[in-house]
Design a protein around this motif. Structure first.
Motif, short mmCIF file in Angstrom:
data_model
loop_
_atom_site.label_atom_id
_atom_site.label_comp_id
_atom_site.label_asym_id
_atom_site.label_seq_id
_atom_site.Cartn_x
_atom_site.Cartn_y
_atom_site.Cartn_z
N TYR A 47 0.65 -1.42 -0.18
CA TYR A 47 -0.04 0.24 0.31
C TYR A 47 0.84 1.46 0.18
O TYR A 47 1.93 1.26 1.04
CB TYR A 47 -0.87 -0.32 1.16
N ARG A 48 0.58 2.28 -0.48
CA ARG A 48 1.64 3.25 -0.32
C ARG A 48 0.28 4.53 -0.79
O ARG A 48 -0.82 4.94 -1.37
CB ARG A 48 1.84 3.78 -1.68
N TRP A 64 0.68 -0.70 -9.73
CA TRP A 64 0.16 -0.01 -8.53
C TRP A 64 -1.19 -0.49 -9.37
O TRP A 64 -1.42 0.30 -11.05
CB TRP A 64 0.59 1.23 -8.45
N LEU A 95 8.81 1.42 -1.00
CA LEU A 95 7.89 0.63 -1.65
C LEU A 95 8.13 1.29 -2.95
O LEU A 95 7.71 0.67 -4.07
CB LEU A 95 6.96 1.65 -1.40
N SER A 96 7.94 2.39 -3.40
CA SER A 96 8.92 3.54 -5.10
C SER A 96 8.73 2.31 -5.68
O SER A 96 9.09 2.26 -6.69
CB SER A 96 8.97 4.65 -4.37
#
Length: 68
Positions: free
Chosen positions: A4-5, A27, A65-66
């Protein structure tokens, strides 16, 4: 593993490019976008949650996360 971002940025083309880049890396949008007003700067701030399922990895709170 599901990641999750929450992407944020000024409500302009740069934010749209940030979300587009995430979508092109696999994503997916999660929920509706949000807008808020920063009264100190007079700027609208946009936000959008994105999620991604990654197979074959275990979650590590140190992961970037990126880069997933």
């Amino acid at each position: 593993m599901k990641l999750y971002r929450f992407l944020t940025g000024p409500d302009d083309a740069s934010f749209c490019h940030k979300v587009s880049a995430a979508l092109n890396k696999g994503w997916e949008l999660e929920g509706s976008p949000t807008l808020s007003f920063n009264s100190q700067t007079g700027q609208m701030i946009a936000g959008q949650a994105v999620v991604k399922t990654v197979h074959g990895k275990e979650y590590d709170p140190e992961m970037k996360l990126s880069e997933q």
